[in-house]
Design an enzyme around this catalytic site. Sequence first.
Site, PDB file in Angstrom:
ATOM      1  NE  ARG A  84      -3.498  -2.069   2.153  1.00  0.00           N
ATOM      2  CZ  ARG A  84      -3.340  -3.343   3.573  1.00  0.00           C
ATOM      3  NH1 ARG A  84      -3.140  -2.790   4.727  1.00  0.00           N
ATOM      4  NH2 ARG A  84      -4.673  -4.064   3.363  1.00  0.00           N
TER       5      ARG A  84
ATOM      6  CG  PHE B 271     -11.364  -6.816  -6.311  1.00  0.00           C
ATOM      7  CD1 PHE B 271     -12.452  -7.867  -6.245  1.00  0.00           C
ATOM      8  CD2 PHE B 271     -10.550  -6.677  -7.294  1.00  0.00           C
ATOM      9  CE1 PHE B 271     -13.010  -8.166  -7.637  1.00  0.00           C
ATOM     10  CE2 PHE B 271     -10.439  -7.171  -9.400  1.00  0.00           C
ATOM     11  CZ  PHE B 271     -11.744  -8.438  -8.429  1.00  0.00           C
TER      12      PHE B 271
ATOM     13  CG  ASP C  74     -15.720  -4.431  -2.320  1.00  0.00           C
ATOM     14  OD1 ASP C  74     -14.593  -4.485  -2.321  1.00  0.00           O
ATOM     15  OD2 ASP C  74     -17.098  -5.476  -2.527  1.00  0.00           O
TER      16      ASP C  74
ATOM     17  CG  ASN D 147     -18.489  -8.492 -10.833  1.00  0.00           C
ATOM     18  OD1 ASN D 147     -17.777  -8.449 -10.699  1.00  0.00           O
ATOM     19  ND2 ASN D 147     -19.786  -9.695 -10.673  1.00  0.00           N
TER      20      ASN D 147
ATOM     21  CG  ASP E  34      -5.360  -6.705  -2.821  1.00  0.00           C
ATOM     22  OD1 ASP E  34      -5.207  -8.111  -2.872  1.00  0.00           O
ATOM     23  OD2 ASP E  34      -5.955  -6.129  -1.843  1.00  0.00           O
TER      24      ASP E  34
ATOM     25  CB  CYS F 160      -4.088 -13.098  -1.412  1.00  0.00           C
ATOM     26  SG  CYS F 160      -5.785 -13.113  -1.753  1.00  0.00           S
TER      27      CYS F 160
END
Length: 408
Positions: free
Chosen positions: A226, A242, A264, A291, A312, A352
Site C-alpha cells: 500500500r 476490490f 467493490d 462488480n 487486489d 493472495c
Amino acid sequence: MKERAYPVYTVNKHAEGLLVGGHPWVYENDILNSPENEPENGTLADVVSTKGSYLGTGFVSLKSKIRVRLISRNANDTFDAAFWRRRVEYAWSYRKTVLEPADLSACRVIFGEADQFPGLTVDRFSNILVTQTLSVGMEKLKPVLFPILAEVLRADGQTIDGIYERNDEALRAKEGLEQNKGWFELPGETHPSSTQTEICENGVYYHVDFENGQKTGFFLDQKYNRRAVARLAAGHTVLDCFTHTGSFALNAAAGGAARVTAADISAEAIAMAQRNAQRNGLTNMDFLCENTFELLPRLEKEGHPYDFIILDPPAFTKARRTVENAMRGYKEINYRAMKLLPRGGYLATASCSHFATEELFIKMLRAAAKDAHRQLRQIEVKQQAPDHPILWGVPETNYLKFFLFQVI
C-alpha cells in the site's frame, strides 16, 4: 538419547524427505506404523524414519489427513509453559526486528507454521489480539498459550486489553473442531465490551470490526505494498478495484492522488471504505458499488479518466483443482485494466492465492499484456509484509504476489 515418553509414528521415505527438507506436516498416507494405543487427539507424538531415527515431535490430529504437525526437531525439548513462552518471545522479537516501531501496533504476531505454531494465527489490532485456531493441538494448548501471549507483549510495554477468537472458519471441521467466535477469558480479567477498534497503518486510520470483518478483521499483509502505491499516486486519477476496507484507495488518496475511485461488489465494504475515508478527512475520493468484471468493460466502452488501476482481488482459488479457472479470472481483469490504461499509466496487481503461484501469475500477466498490445515496465515486485514470513521449506506460507508496472 533419553527415553521418550511419546507415542511413535514411523513414516515412509517420502515423508522423511519432506520433514528433513523443513516441511512440518506428516500426512496420514505416509505413515507406515502407528502407535499400538491410539494417542488422544491433539496430544504430542514422535515421528521416526524407517531406520528409527528421530525426525521430530508434533501434535497428533486424528480426524485430519495431516496426521502430525511438527513443533520441534530437537529431541531434548521439553514442551512446558517455558517452552511456549520462549516461542512467543522469539516471534515477537522477530516482529520488532523486521517492522518499524510504528507498525507493531497493527501486525501479525504469529503466522502459523512460519512461526512454529501450526494452525495458529494471531493478529494484533491496537489493544486487541485476534486469534484463529485451525489445529486441534493448538486448540488444546490455548489455556497455556493465550495468557502467555498477553503477558509477553505486556512485559514489552504493549497495551493488550483482550484476546478475541475468530474460529468461524470451515477448515476447523477437518480437525473435528466446531466453529465459534468470542472473547477468550484471560484468568482474572474482564474483556472490553466493544468488538471494534481502530488501527493506524502507514499514517492511515482504519476502523476494525474484528467480530465480523473478513478473516480476523483486517488484511495486514499488504502494508508495504500500500505504501508503494501511495508513493506513486500523487497527481494521478486512481481506480481501486476490490477495494474492501478501502486500504489501497486510502493510501493513494493520502499520497496526493488527484482523484480516487474505490470500487467493490459489496455494499458493506463500500460503507466501510467511506467511513475510513471520512475518518482520515480524505475528500479526493468517490465510491462505486459494482462488480469489477462488469465495471472494467463498461469503462472501456464509455471512456474514463483513470491512469492508475489497482487490482487486489480476493483469492480466486483455494484449491489446486480450480487453478485453471482462477487464472482465467485473473487474466480477464488484468487484460481489461491494461486496455483501459493510457500509455504511461500505472498498474498495481496482486494475488493472495497460494495455488496461483508466482510462475503462473507472471505467465498470466505476459499473456494479458500480449493480448492487450501493451508493454509492461516493471517497477516493483513484492510479497507479503515480513510479519507474514515465508518459510522456504513450507511453500504454503508463500501466497501473496504483488506487481507494480508502468504500461508503455
